[in-house]
Design a protein around this motif. Structure first.
Motif, PDB file in Angstrom:
ATOM      1  N   LYS A 176     -47.451   4.948 -31.106  1.00 12.60           N
ATOM      2  CA  LYS A 176     -47.968   4.847 -29.739  1.00 12.60           C
ATOM      3  C   LYS A 176     -48.720   3.535 -29.497  1.00 12.60           C
ATOM      4  O   LYS A 176     -48.862   3.108 -28.359  1.00 12.60           O
ATOM      5  CB  LYS A 176     -48.900   6.019 -29.432  1.00 12.60           C
ATOM      6  CG  LYS A 176     -48.194   7.365 -29.307  1.00 12.60           C
ATOM      7  CD  LYS A 176     -49.165   8.437 -28.820  1.00 12.60           C
ATOM      8  CE  LYS A 176     -48.454   9.763 -28.583  1.00 12.60           C
ATOM      9  NZ  LYS A 176     -49.394  10.806 -28.060  1.00 12.60           N
ATOM     10  N   ASN A 177     -49.222   2.921 -30.554  1.00 13.99           N
ATOM     11  CA  ASN A 177     -50.034   1.711 -30.411  1.00 13.99           C
ATOM     12  C   ASN A 177     -49.206   0.434 -30.317  1.00 13.99           C
ATOM     13  O   ASN A 177     -48.145   0.337 -30.932  1.00 13.99           O
ATOM     14  CB  ASN A 177     -50.984   1.567 -31.604  1.00 13.99           C
ATOM     15  CG  ASN A 177     -52.268   2.326 -31.424  1.00 13.99           C
ATOM     16  OD1 ASN A 177     -52.272   3.453 -30.947  1.00 13.99           O
ATOM     17  ND2 ASN A 177     -53.375   1.720 -31.810  1.00 13.99           N
ATOM     18  N   GLU A 178     -49.748  -0.534 -29.588  1.00 11.24           N
ATOM     19  CA  GLU A 178     -49.155  -1.870 -29.562  1.00 11.24           C
ATOM     20  C   GLU A 178     -49.742  -2.722 -30.684  1.00 11.24           C
ATOM     21  O   GLU A 178     -49.067  -3.583 -31.243  1.00 11.24           O
ATOM     22  CB  GLU A 178     -49.420  -2.547 -28.214  1.00 11.24           C
ATOM     23  CG  GLU A 178     -48.625  -1.956 -27.063  1.00 11.24           C
ATOM     24  CD  GLU A 178     -48.804  -2.744 -25.776  1.00 11.24           C
ATOM     25  OE1 GLU A 178     -49.320  -3.885 -25.837  1.00 11.24           O
ATOM     26  OE2 GLU A 178     -48.443  -2.222 -24.711  1.00 11.24           O
ATOM     27  N   ARG A 203     -56.231   5.208 -25.429  1.00 12.07           N
ATOM     28  CA  ARG A 203     -55.950   6.622 -25.151  1.00 12.07           C
ATOM     29  C   ARG A 203     -55.483   7.323 -26.420  1.00 12.07           C
ATOM     30  O   ARG A 203     -55.884   8.459 -26.703  1.00 12.07           O
ATOM     31  CB  ARG A 203     -54.875   6.749 -24.063  1.00 12.07           C
ATOM     32  CG  ARG A 203     -55.335   6.372 -22.660  1.00 12.07           C
ATOM     33  CD  ARG A 203     -54.228   6.623 -21.635  1.00 12.07           C
ATOM     34  NE  ARG A 203     -53.937   8.046 -21.529  1.00 12.07           N
ATOM     35  CZ  ARG A 203     -54.552   8.887 -20.705  1.00 12.07           C
ATOM     36  NH1 ARG A 203     -55.511   8.448 -19.901  1.00 12.07           N
ATOM     37  NH2 ARG A 203     -54.209  10.156 -20.666  1.00 12.07           N
ATOM     38  N   HIS A 204     -54.650   6.656 -27.179  1.00 12.07           N
ATOM     39  CA  HIS A 204     -54.188   7.223 -28.449  1.00 12.07           C
ATOM     40  C   HIS A 204     -55.371   7.442 -29.390  1.00 12.07           C
ATOM     41  O   HIS A 204     -55.464   8.466 -30.068  1.00 12.07           O
ATOM     42  CB  HIS A 204     -53.161   6.283 -29.098  1.00 12.07           C
ATOM     43  CG  HIS A 204     -52.462   6.882 -30.272  1.00 12.07           C
ATOM     44  ND1 HIS A 204     -51.927   6.106 -31.294  1.00 12.07           N
ATOM     45  CD2 HIS A 204     -52.216   8.168 -30.611  1.00 12.07           C
ATOM     46  CE1 HIS A 204     -51.378   6.895 -32.190  1.00 12.07           C
ATOM     47  NE2 HIS A 204     -51.528   8.147 -31.810  1.00 12.07           N
ATOM     48  N   GLY A 237     -53.206   2.069 -23.500  1.00 19.38           N
ATOM     49  CA  GLY A 237     -52.420   3.005 -24.302  1.00 19.38           C
ATOM     50  C   GLY A 237     -52.975   3.171 -25.705  1.00 19.38           C
ATOM     51  O   GLY A 237     -53.041   4.288 -26.232  1.00 19.38           O
ATOM     52  N   ASP A 238     -53.386   2.064 -26.322  1.00 17.36           N
ATOM     53  CA  ASP A 238     -53.989   2.118 -27.661  1.00 17.36           C
ATOM     54  C   ASP A 238     -55.273   2.931 -27.639  1.00 17.36           C
ATOM     55  O   ASP A 238     -55.536   3.746 -28.531  1.00 17.36           O
ATOM     56  CB  ASP A 238     -54.308   0.705 -28.164  1.00 17.36           C
ATOM     57  CG  ASP A 238     -53.061  -0.123 -28.457  1.00 17.36           C
ATOM     58  OD1 ASP A 238     -51.946   0.407 -28.326  1.00 17.36           O
ATOM     59  OD2 ASP A 238     -53.216  -1.308 -28.808  1.00 17.36           O
ATOM     60  N   CYS A 252     -54.999  -2.344 -25.621  1.00 15.19           N
ATOM     61  CA  CYS A 252     -54.556  -1.963 -24.287  1.00 15.19           C
ATOM     62  C   CYS A 252     -54.971  -0.520 -24.018  1.00 15.19           C
ATOM     63  O   CYS A 252     -55.412   0.195 -24.927  1.00 15.19           O
ATOM     64  CB  CYS A 252     -53.044  -2.126 -24.159  1.00 15.19           C
ATOM     65  SG  CYS A 252     -52.094  -0.992 -25.198  1.00 15.19           S
TER      66      CYS A 252
END
Length: 255
Positions: free
Chosen positions: A192-194, A210-211, A207-208, A205
């Motif tokens: 899920k992480n960039e 939130r994960h 998304g990172d 980011c």
């Protein structure tokens, strides 16, 4: 496979027995870099160093490094933690003032390099880092190979330190391809992480982050509470401060 950044000077340093200190975070760039460096540098000249970030490090990172490394892992750790540093300073690190990197990573790693060189009775160190030009405009301006004047010394103690960015010109897909080509898998968080650093990194980011909140809800709560305690937020929305909960979009009460 994309070629590693290699010059005549680096080849001469390899031939002359320089010690190559590979900084390994457990992230994709470190993993790809190590896999390529060990193909051209003799095993006895490679030393792997990991800066332990303590509670803010992703769980399983060190096991991942050990799984895909043929060298012992030298774990270094600062005397203070990230959250202790933030609370004492009353401010979070920022892109311009990355005290987390200098105090928790670079400082302990260079201290280890100095001590290890002395123990080996060696004088030349190559500090290998997985930084890439694609990551940011600031990193794109760096030189992939340079002499480190600050860490070098030519007085009573002779020490020559160079900074080498072996995969400086790699694109992200080339990094993952390198890992796959050598029969390895990247750290699980990349599902899920960039990027991979602290669980809640100022450079991450949404998304990172939130994960991270999903995986480490208790740590997320600590960050949220510390923001309130010191009156300073990790992020800004334009010129206005924004709370971590609002920035990430996850309320602690919902976890």
């Amino acid at each position: 496979m994309t070629s590693i950044y290699l010059t005549k000077e680096i080849k001469e340093l390899i031939d002359n027995g320089a010690i190559f200190y590979v900084s390994h975070s457990g992230g994709k760039d470190s993993q790809a870099m190590y896999a390529l460096v060990k193909e051209i540098v003799p095993t006895k000249q490679i030393v792997v160093v990991h800066a332990d970030l303590g509670e803010v490090e992703w769980e399983g990172v060190q096991d991942h490094i050990k799984q895909y490394t043929n060298h012992p892992i030298n774990v270094v750790k600062a005397k203070k933690t990230l959250l202790e540093m933030v609370e004492k300073r009353g401010m979070w690190p920022s892109a311009k003032h990355r005290q987390c990197t200098s105090d928790l990573k670079r400082g302990p790693i260079f201290k280890f390099i100095r001590n290890d060189l002395k123990a080996r009775n060696a004088t030349v160190a190559i500090n290998c880092m997985g930084l890439r030009a694609q990551e940011s405009s600031a990193r794109a301006k760096k030189k992939p190979f340079s002499y480190n004047n600050m860490q070098s010394c030519n007085n009573r103690v002779v020490r020559h330190v160079y900074d080498w960015l072996p995969i400086f010109h790699f694109k992200t897909d080339e990094v993952f391809r390198t890992i796959s080509d050598v029969g390895q898998k990247p750290f699980w968080a990349y599902e899920k992480n960039e990027r991979l650093s602290c669980v809640f990194c100022i450079m991450g980011c949404v998304g990172d982050l939130r994960h991270g909140a999903e995986q480490r809800p208790n740590l997320y709560k600590e960050y949220v509470e510390l923001e309130k305690k010191i009156g300073h937020t990790m992020f800004m929305k334009g010129k206005e401060p924004i709370s971590l909960e609002e920035y990430v979009g996850i309320k602690v009460s919902n976890l």
